[in-house]
Write a protein that holds these residues in place. Structure first.
Motif, PDB file in Angstrom:
ATOM      1  N   THR A   1       6.290   8.647   3.901  1.00 48.68           N
ATOM      2  CA  THR A   1       5.966   7.228   3.752  1.00 48.68           C
ATOM      3  C   THR A   1       6.202   6.420   5.034  1.00 48.68           C
ATOM      4  O   THR A   1       5.469   5.473   5.290  1.00 48.68           O
ATOM      5  N   ALA A   2       7.185   6.776   5.854  1.00 47.01           N
ATOM      6  CA  ALA A   2       7.421   6.018   7.089  1.00 47.01           C
ATOM      7  C   ALA A   2       6.224   6.163   8.027  1.00 47.01           C
ATOM      8  O   ALA A   2       5.734   5.168   8.583  1.00 47.01           O
ATOM      9  N   ALA A   3       5.737   7.383   8.186  1.00 51.65           N
ATOM     10  CA  ALA A   3       4.570   7.608   9.052  1.00 51.65           C
ATOM     11  C   ALA A   3       3.323   6.953   8.472  1.00 51.65           C
ATOM     12  O   ALA A   3       2.507   6.381   9.200  1.00 51.65           O
ATOM     13  N   ILE A   4       3.181   7.005   7.147  1.00 53.88           N
ATOM     14  CA  ILE A   4       2.018   6.387   6.500  1.00 53.88           C
ATOM     15  C   ILE A   4       2.066   4.865   6.662  1.00 53.88           C
ATOM     16  O   ILE A   4       1.047   4.231   6.959  1.00 53.88           O
TER      17      ILE A   4
ATOM     18  N   ARG B   1       3.439   3.204   9.120  1.00 50.45           N
ATOM     19  CA  ARG B   1       3.076   2.908  10.517  1.00 50.45           C
ATOM     20  C   ARG B   1       1.565   3.014  10.701  1.00 50.45           C
ATOM     21  O   ARG B   1       0.953   2.164  11.352  1.00 50.45           O
ATOM     22  N   TRP B   2       0.942   4.064  10.115  1.00 45.44           N
ATOM     23  CA  TRP B   2      -0.517   4.231  10.199  1.00 45.44           C
ATOM     24  C   TRP B   2      -1.226   3.040   9.568  1.00 45.44           C
ATOM     25  O   TRP B   2      -2.172   2.498  10.135  1.00 45.44           O
ATOM     26  N   LEU B   3      -0.777   2.619   8.374  1.00 48.55           N
ATOM     27  CA  LEU B   3      -1.395   1.479   7.698  1.00 48.55           C
ATOM     28  C   LEU B   3      -1.287   0.210   8.547  1.00 48.55           C
ATOM     29  O   LEU B   3      -2.259  -0.537   8.673  1.00 48.55           O
ATOM     30  N   GLY B   4      -0.135  -0.020   9.130  1.00 46.13           N
ATOM     31  CA  GLY B   4       0.053  -1.206   9.963  1.00 46.13           C
ATOM     32  C   GLY B   4      -0.820  -1.178  11.201  1.00 46.13           C
ATOM     33  O   GLY B   4      -1.406  -2.191  11.588  1.00 46.13           O
ATOM     34  N   ARG B   5      -0.939  -0.013  11.815  1.00 44.54           N
ATOM     35  CA  ARG B   5      -1.773   0.128  13.009  1.00 44.54           C
ATOM     36  C   ARG B   5      -3.248  -0.025  12.678  1.00 44.54           C
ATOM     37  O   ARG B   5      -3.989  -0.717  13.373  1.00 44.54           O
ATOM     38  N   SER B   6      -3.687   0.589  11.571  1.00 44.20           N
ATOM     39  CA  SER B   6      -5.103   0.508  11.218  1.00 44.20           C
ATOM     40  C   SER B   6      -5.496  -0.912  10.835  1.00 44.20           C
ATOM     41  O   SER B   6      -6.652  -1.301  10.988  1.00 44.20           O
TER      42      SER B   6
ATOM     43  N   ASP C   1       6.925  10.271  -1.785  1.00 46.61           N
ATOM     44  CA  ASP C   1       7.766  10.288  -0.581  1.00 46.61           C
ATOM     45  C   ASP C   1       7.289  11.300   0.446  1.00 46.61           C
ATOM     46  O   ASP C   1       7.456  11.102   1.644  1.00 46.61           O
ATOM     47  N   ASP C   2       6.697  12.404  -0.023  1.00 42.67           N
ATOM     48  CA  ASP C   2       6.261  13.475   0.883  1.00 42.67           C
ATOM     49  C   ASP C   2       4.744  13.494   1.067  1.00 42.67           C
ATOM     50  O   ASP C   2       4.161  14.504   1.449  1.00 42.67           O
ATOM     51  N   ALA C   3       4.100  12.363   0.816  1.00 39.10           N
ATOM     52  CA  ALA C   3       2.644  12.279   0.880  1.00 39.10           C
ATOM     53  C   ALA C   3       2.119  12.584   2.279  1.00 39.10           C
ATOM     54  O   ALA C   3       2.829  12.442   3.276  1.00 39.10           O
ATOM     55  N   THR C   4       0.850  12.976   2.312  1.00 37.90           N
ATOM     56  CA  THR C   4       0.146  13.244   3.560  1.00 37.90           C
ATOM     57  C   THR C   4      -1.144  12.428   3.568  1.00 37.90           C
ATOM     58  O   THR C   4      -1.860  12.389   2.571  1.00 37.90           O
TER      59      THR C   4
ATOM     60  N   ALA D   1       0.829  -1.210   0.000  1.00 40.01           N
ATOM     61  CA  ALA D   1       0.000   0.000   0.000  1.00 40.01           C
ATOM     62  C   ALA D   1       0.863   1.259   0.000  1.00 40.01           C
ATOM     63  O   ALA D   1       0.566   2.225  -0.703  1.00 40.01           O
ATOM     64  N   VAL D   2       1.936   1.266   0.760  1.00 38.44           N
ATOM     65  CA  VAL D   2       2.757   2.469   0.891  1.00 38.44           C
ATOM     66  C   VAL D   2       3.481   2.807  -0.414  1.00 38.44           C
ATOM     67  O   VAL D   2       3.835   3.965  -0.647  1.00 38.44           O
TER      68      VAL D   2
END
Length: 119
Positions: A53-56, A58-63, A39-42, A33-34
Motif C-alpha cells: 500500500t505504501a508504494a501504491i 506513492r504511485w497514486l499521488g504521482r499519477s 496490504d500486499d496488493a500489486t 483510493a489506497v
C-alpha cells in the motif's frame, strides 16, 4: 457462456471496492483510493510494478500530479467473482493525448489484490 470469458456487466454491478477506488482515483484522492487495496496488493501500470500500500499510495499521488487528464468509464466486464475489467478513455496532456486503458482487477476478501492497467 464459455469458461473464463469476460462478460459485459453494467457499471452499477461492479463490486463496491472497485467503484470506491475508481471514484477516488478520478478525484485524485490517493488516501481514499489506497483503502481499496489489500496490504500486499500489486499494481502494474506503464510497465512498472508497485507492491504494497505504501508504494501504491506513492504511485497514486504521482499519477494524479504528473499529467492533467479526464477519465471516462466506457465499459465494464466480469470474468468471475474475483476478476473484473473496467475500460476507461483518457484524454489529457500526456504523450499521445488520448488512450483507452483496461483496468483489470483481482479481488481478495472484498479488496483489490491485483490491478493491471494496460491498453
Amino acid at each position: 457462456m464459455q469458461d473464463n470469458q469476460p462478460r459485459t456487466i453494467t457499471p452499477d454491478t461492479l463490486p463496491e471496492v472497485i467503484t470506491r477506488y475508481l471514484k477516488a482515483h478520478r478525484a485524485h484522492d490517493a488516501a481514499t483510493a489506497v483503502t481499496a487495496f489489500t496490504d500486499d496488493a500489486t499494481v502494474i501500470d506503464d510497465g512498472n510494478t508497485y507492491q504494497g500500500t505504501a508504494a501504491i499510495e506513492r504511485w497514486l499521488g504521482r499519477s494524479a500530479t504528473e499529467f492533467s487528464y479526464t477519465i471516462h468509464l466506457t465499459g465494464t466486464q466480469q470474468t468471475d467473482t474475483a476478476h473484473y475489467i473496467a475500460t476507461h478513455h483518457l484524454e489529457g496532456n500526456f504523450p499521445g493525448g488520448t488512450i483507452d486503458l483496461r483496468y483489470q482487477f483481482t479481488l481478495r476478501d472484498n479488496l483489490i489484490e491485483h490491478l493491471l492497467i494496460e491498453p
